[in-house]
Design a protein around this motif. Sequence first.
Motif, PDB file in Angstrom:
ATOM      1  N   LYS A 570       0.980  -1.319   0.015  1.00  0.00           N
ATOM      2  CA  LYS A 570       0.306   0.232   0.551  1.00  0.00           C
ATOM      3  C   LYS A 570       1.039   1.287  -0.585  1.00  0.00           C
ATOM      4  CE  LYS A 570      -4.218  -2.043   2.194  1.00  0.00           C
ATOM      5  NZ  LYS A 570      -4.510  -2.367   3.741  1.00  0.00           N
ATOM      6  N   ARG A 571       2.133   1.488   0.555  1.00  0.00           N
ATOM      7  CA  ARG A 571       2.863   2.286   0.412  1.00  0.00           C
ATOM      8  C   ARG A 571       4.159   1.742  -0.018  1.00  0.00           C
ATOM      9  NH1 ARG A 571       2.994   7.588   1.530  1.00  0.00           N
ATOM     10  NH2 ARG A 571       5.165   8.266   3.176  1.00  0.00           N
ATOM     11  N   VAL A 572       5.134   3.110  -0.127  1.00  0.00           N
ATOM     12  CA  VAL A 572       6.585   2.538  -0.951  1.00  0.00           C
ATOM     13  C   VAL A 572       7.614   4.111  -0.477  1.00  0.00           C
ATOM     14  CG1 VAL A 572       6.098   3.413  -3.152  1.00  0.00           C
ATOM     15  CG2 VAL A 572       8.346   1.910  -2.434  1.00  0.00           C
ATOM     16  N   ASP A 573       8.356   3.857   0.213  1.00  0.00           N
ATOM     17  CA  ASP A 573       9.657   4.843   0.209  1.00  0.00           C
ATOM     18  C   ASP A 573      10.283   5.108  -0.326  1.00  0.00           C
ATOM     19  OD1 ASP A 573       7.318   6.288   2.436  1.00  0.00           O
ATOM     20  OD2 ASP A 573       7.278   4.788   3.746  1.00  0.00           O
ATOM     21  N   ILE A 574      11.342   5.489  -1.190  1.00  0.00           N
ATOM     22  CA  ILE A 574      12.398   6.211  -1.026  1.00  0.00           C
ATOM     23  C   ILE A 574      13.268   7.039  -0.654  1.00  0.00           C
ATOM     24  CG2 ILE A 574      13.534   6.003  -3.697  1.00  0.00           C
ATOM     25  CD1 ILE A 574      11.570   5.922  -4.593  1.00  0.00           C
ATOM     26  N   ALA A 575      14.630   6.694   0.454  1.00  0.00           N
ATOM     27  CA  ALA A 575      15.463   7.356   0.414  1.00  0.00           C
ATOM     28  C   ALA A 575      16.697   7.301   0.158  1.00  0.00           C
ATOM     29  CB  ALA A 575      15.888   6.972   1.713  1.00  0.00           C
ATOM     30  N   VAL A 576      16.811   8.687  -0.289  1.00  0.00           N
ATOM     31  CA  VAL A 576      18.746   8.698  -0.694  1.00  0.00           C
ATOM     32  C   VAL A 576      19.566  10.035  -0.462  1.00  0.00           C
ATOM     33  CG1 VAL A 576      19.645   9.695  -3.032  1.00  0.00           C
ATOM     34  CG2 VAL A 576      17.779   8.885  -3.420  1.00  0.00           C
ATOM     35  N   THR A 577      20.459   9.189   0.263  1.00  0.00           N
ATOM     36  CA  THR A 577      21.650  10.053   0.547  1.00  0.00           C
ATOM     37  C   THR A 577      22.536  10.176   0.258  1.00  0.00           C
ATOM     38  OG1 THR A 577      20.258   8.692   2.690  1.00  0.00           O
ATOM     39  CG2 THR A 577      22.625  10.393   3.567  1.00  0.00           C
ATOM     40  N   ASN A 578      23.443  11.309  -0.530  1.00  0.00           N
ATOM     41  CA  ASN A 578      24.255  11.127  -0.419  1.00  0.00           C
ATOM     42  C   ASN A 578      25.730  12.729  -0.232  1.00  0.00           C
ATOM     43  OD1 ASN A 578      26.226  11.616  -3.154  1.00  0.00           O
ATOM     44  ND2 ASN A 578      25.551  13.202  -4.397  1.00  0.00           N
ATOM     45  N   GLY A 579      26.714  11.308   0.665  1.00  0.00           N
ATOM     46  CA  GLY A 579      27.520  12.062   1.387  1.00  0.00           C
ATOM     47  C   GLY A 579      28.652  12.047   0.368  1.00  0.00           C
ATOM     48  N   ARG A 580      29.872  11.597   1.548  1.00  0.00           N
ATOM     49  CA  ARG A 580      30.845  10.689   1.118  1.00  0.00           C
ATOM     50  C   ARG A 580      30.615   9.213   0.258  1.00  0.00           C
ATOM     51  NH1 ARG A 580      35.029  10.799   5.640  1.00  0.00           N
ATOM     52  NH2 ARG A 580      36.543  10.096   3.495  1.00  0.00           N
ATOM     53  N   ASP A 581      29.546   8.356   0.784  1.00  0.00           N
ATOM     54  CA  ASP A 581      28.936   7.402   0.459  1.00  0.00           C
ATOM     55  C   ASP A 581      27.585   7.817  -0.194  1.00  0.00           C
ATOM     56  OD1 ASP A 581      31.696   6.593   1.493  1.00  0.00           O
ATOM     57  OD2 ASP A 581      30.356   5.395   3.280  1.00  0.00           O
ATOM     58  N   PHE A 582      26.762   7.107  -1.217  1.00  0.00           N
ATOM     59  CA  PHE A 582      25.876   6.826  -2.000  1.00  0.00           C
ATOM     60  C   PHE A 582      25.006   5.608  -0.870  1.00  0.00           C
ATOM     61  CE2 PHE A 582      22.441   6.271  -4.885  1.00  0.00           C
ATOM     62  CZ  PHE A 582      22.027   7.399  -4.778  1.00  0.00           C
ATOM     63  N   CYS A 583      23.783   6.463  -0.929  1.00  0.00           N
ATOM     64  CA  CYS A 583      23.168   4.512  -0.216  1.00  0.00           C
ATOM     65  C   CYS A 583      22.091   5.084  -0.994  1.00  0.00           C
ATOM     66  CB  CYS A 583      23.281   5.009   1.328  1.00  0.00           C
ATOM     67  SG  CYS A 583      21.857   3.728   1.844  1.00  0.00           S
ATOM     68  N   LEU A 584      20.592   4.367  -1.364  1.00  0.00           N
ATOM     69  CA  LEU A 584      19.043   4.307  -1.910  1.00  0.00           C
ATOM     70  C   LEU A 584      18.592   2.997  -1.171  1.00  0.00           C
ATOM     71  CD1 LEU A 584      17.210   4.792  -4.143  1.00  0.00           C
ATOM     72  CD2 LEU A 584      18.465   3.440  -4.853  1.00  0.00           C
ATOM     73  N   THR A 585      17.702   3.428  -0.436  1.00  0.00           N
ATOM     74  CA  THR A 585      17.322   2.192  -0.042  1.00  0.00           C
ATOM     75  C   THR A 585      15.729   2.609  -0.328  1.00  0.00           C
ATOM     76  OG1 THR A 585      18.209   3.068   1.816  1.00  0.00           O
ATOM     77  CG2 THR A 585      16.158   1.957   2.330  1.00  0.00           C
ATOM     78  N   VAL A 586      14.864   1.280  -0.774  1.00  0.00           N
ATOM     79  CA  VAL A 586      13.573   1.125  -1.491  1.00  0.00           C
ATOM     80  C   VAL A 586      12.564   0.773  -0.715  1.00  0.00           C
ATOM     81  CG1 VAL A 586      11.830   0.142  -3.280  1.00  0.00           C
ATOM     82  CG2 VAL A 586      14.667   1.894  -3.498  1.00  0.00           C
ATOM     83  N   ARG A 587      11.510   0.389   0.837  1.00  0.00           N
ATOM     84  CA  ARG A 587      11.063   0.302   1.455  1.00  0.00           C
ATOM     85  C   ARG A 587       9.659  -0.102   1.104  1.00  0.00           C
ATOM     86  NH1 ARG A 587      12.616  -1.017   6.451  1.00  0.00           N
ATOM     87  NH2 ARG A 587      14.651   0.786   6.504  1.00  0.00           N
ATOM     88  N   ASP A 588       9.597  -1.125   1.236  1.00  0.00           N
ATOM     89  CA  ASP A 588       7.731  -1.571   0.817  1.00  0.00           C
ATOM     90  C   ASP A 588       6.971  -2.299   2.282  1.00  0.00           C
ATOM     91  OD1 ASP A 588       7.260  -4.241   0.417  1.00  0.00           O
ATOM     92  OD2 ASP A 588       8.954  -3.281  -0.531  1.00  0.00           O
ATOM     93  N   ASP A 589       5.322  -2.216   2.149  1.00  0.00           N
ATOM     94  CA  ASP A 589       5.027  -2.593   3.006  1.00  0.00           C
ATOM     95  C   ASP A 589       3.774  -3.951   3.023  1.00  0.00           C
ATOM     96  OD1 ASP A 589       3.266  -1.214   1.928  1.00  0.00           O
ATOM     97  OD2 ASP A 589       2.175  -0.404   3.551  1.00  0.00           O
ATOM     98  N   GLY A 590       4.841  -4.619   1.894  1.00  0.00           N
ATOM     99  CA  GLY A 590       3.684  -5.897   1.522  1.00  0.00           C
ATOM    100  C   GLY A 590       3.705  -6.930   1.441  1.00  0.00           C
ATOM    101  N   HIS A 591       3.418  -8.168   1.526  1.00  0.00           N
ATOM    102  CA  HIS A 591       3.573  -9.175   1.607  1.00  0.00           C
ATOM    103  C   HIS A 591       5.842  -9.493   2.213  1.00  0.00           C
ATOM    104  CE1 HIS A 591      -0.442  -9.877   1.569  1.00  0.00           C
ATOM    105  NE2 HIS A 591      -0.602  -9.595   0.203  1.00  0.00           N
ATOM    106  N   GLY A 592       5.880  -9.289   1.752  1.00  0.00           N
ATOM    107  CA  GLY A 592       7.426  -9.497   1.906  1.00  0.00           C
ATOM    108  C   GLY A 592       7.169 -11.445   1.744  1.00  0.00           C
ATOM    109  N   PHE A 593       9.038 -11.865   1.415  1.00  0.00           N
ATOM    110  CA  PHE A 593       8.804 -13.181   1.286  1.00  0.00           C
ATOM    111  C   PHE A 593      10.526 -13.436   2.536  1.00  0.00           C
ATOM    112  CE2 PHE A 593      11.651 -10.164  -1.483  1.00  0.00           C
ATOM    113  CZ  PHE A 593      12.924 -10.674  -1.099  1.00  0.00           C
ATOM    114  N   GLN A 594      10.310 -15.050   2.250  1.00  0.00           N
ATOM    115  CA  GLN A 594      11.971 -15.680   3.132  1.00  0.00           C
ATOM    116  C   GLN A 594      12.644 -15.247   1.749  1.00  0.00           C
ATOM    117  OE1 GLN A 594      10.864 -19.196   4.911  1.00  0.00           O
ATOM    118  NE2 GLN A 594       9.737 -18.497   6.145  1.00  0.00           N
ATOM    119  N   LEU A 595      13.654 -14.354   1.784  1.00  0.00           N
ATOM    120  CA  LEU A 595      15.182 -14.508   1.233  1.00  0.00           C
ATOM    121  C   LEU A 595      15.535 -15.843   1.187  1.00  0.00           C
ATOM    122  CD1 LEU A 595      16.650 -12.448  -0.689  1.00  0.00           C
ATOM    123  CD2 LEU A 595      18.295 -12.020   1.591  1.00  0.00           C
TER     124      LEU A 595
END
Length: 646
Positions: A570-595
């Motif tokens: 129902k929702r997805v959040d994207i966070a981008v942090t561009n400092g000395r390192d670059f980090c992209l995070t994509v988070r959702d509230d879905g069913h998920g799964f066993q990796l």
Amino acid sequence: MPSPTLALLPNPLPPHKRLTFRILLMTLVGLGLTMTAIGYTLLLSWQLEGGGTVINEAGSLRMRSYELGLAMETGHERSDLQHHIERFSQILALVQTGQAGEPSFVPATGPIHEQLLHVQDQWQQRMQVHARTVLEADDPLLRQQALDRYLQDLPDFVGDINLLVAYVEADLTGKTTWLRLCQTALIFLALAASIAVLYLLYLWIVGPVRRMQAGIARMSQNDLDVRLAVESEDEFGQLAQAFNQMADHVQGVHRTLAERVAEKTARLREQNEEVGTLYEITDFLSGAHTIEALCDGFLKRIMQRMQADGGTVRILDERGNLYLTVQDGISDKIIDEERCIKVDDCLCGAATRQGVILVRDFRELDAQRRYRCQEEGALSLGIFQILVREQAIGSFSLHFLQERSIDGDERRLLETLGRHLGAAIENQRLIAREKEFAIAHERNLMAQGLHDSIAQGLNFLNLQVQMLEDSLARENLAEIHEIAPMLRTGVQENYEDVRELLLNFRSRLQDSSLDSEMRKSLDKLQRQTGLQGAITISGDGPPLAPEQQLQVLFILQEALSNIRKHAQAKRVDIAVTNGRDFCLTVRDDGHGFQLDKASAKGADHVGLRIMQERADRLGAQLQIDSRPDEGTCVTIRLMRQERLVA
């Protein structure tokens, strides 16, 4: 040409030729003459002083003669008379010998000496005898007679003394004249000596120094033909010889220096031309050209630089054949005959094995062997290797219709340019291989994407079509009504998958930034699914390189595609942090799964593998955290040491 060396100065001069000897001799002669003149004037002064003493003493003798006569007439005491007689005798002796502090000069010969002896004789034989008779006689008559004789002879005796004084005065007058003449001569001698010293100093020192200064001044004005006349054999003569030798040396050095400057200037001009040629060709080879364009531009520039009448560039293949890539000034006959040859068939092939081949005149080679370029009229030939990492990948040749020799500098230049051409060809080959690899890699990713979405959807549609055919055969309308909506849904899903894949693979960052493209991808997901989403971007780091930005965008699109297909979020959040390192995070509230179970399925989860391959290609770390019913978090982290400069 070796530079001339200065000759050594002559051997040391003998003492009588040295300038110091002349100056010392002149000083000694002048000093001797001066001392002689001064000594003579001192002698004259001493004689004049002695003559004055004689005159004074002689004058006192006249007075004492009268005093003695007066004393005898007045009857002085015997002691007084005795004192007068003794004092007269002493003064008469002092006139001849003188006394301390009072010189007396009487010549040993001449009238003065004779007159003095005459006065002494008159005193001793006559005047003193009369005076002592008066002093010692007891008889008054005898004393009176002696007194009368004394007084009688007194005028003659005084006359003799006056004559002595006259002789002395005459002699002093002559000496005074000589003294004045000597003093006058000293004055003229001093003037003459000064003039002589000045003249000799000018002749020996000032004149040579001025001539030396004039020569140096002319030489300082670049008059290298100036020479000094050697007019003496002294130190200045040696200096004049040394100056002339120095002038010869400077003139020779200047002449050779001018030749060297001209030679160096010509050499520098050639080197500048070589550097210009090297820069021009290197600049051309560094551009983006096909291998044929590289070889053609290279050959034209080399032929222009070397003023060649023809040339070729040949490239080796993996089978050892030598292909004619480009040519200029070569006849069609040679092109047809030598389009593809073995390395042993001609000199161009032999050069790929044995190195540079230079032919100054074909007529000097073996007349039994056939050379096609010679048949075309070439008289001289130069063939050089095209090298890559010291391995020959071909050769290029230069043909000359006139006899032409290639010197060492030109050979080094052409060898260097052969290496540059080889590097440029190798770079173009590597670029082509890299493009081929990139295309293959993208095709692999596309195939994986097609397999993960469209292939599975088509497989589902295939099963539904088979079921539809079976229902039609059985005329089961109920099953047909159930299958038809499923077919429509499957076709629509495949259509959406195809659109998404096409859009993803056509994504570019030419006209927009990574931030805007990520926002567009999120907006697209929201339009397709209706879920809520947000994106936050923070940090003041520099932007990623374009190729890294594109890979990050592909990973984000793949993650959003998985959310749309599988998560039912129902929702997805994207966070981008561009400092000395670059980090992209994509988070959702879905069913998920066993990796672990998803990883075990392998090919059934192509999307995860695609994201991992893109992360590996990017040099980033990919982390996926997911649990059933707790949503999924995809994190990609690019460390600073892996970042490329934008």
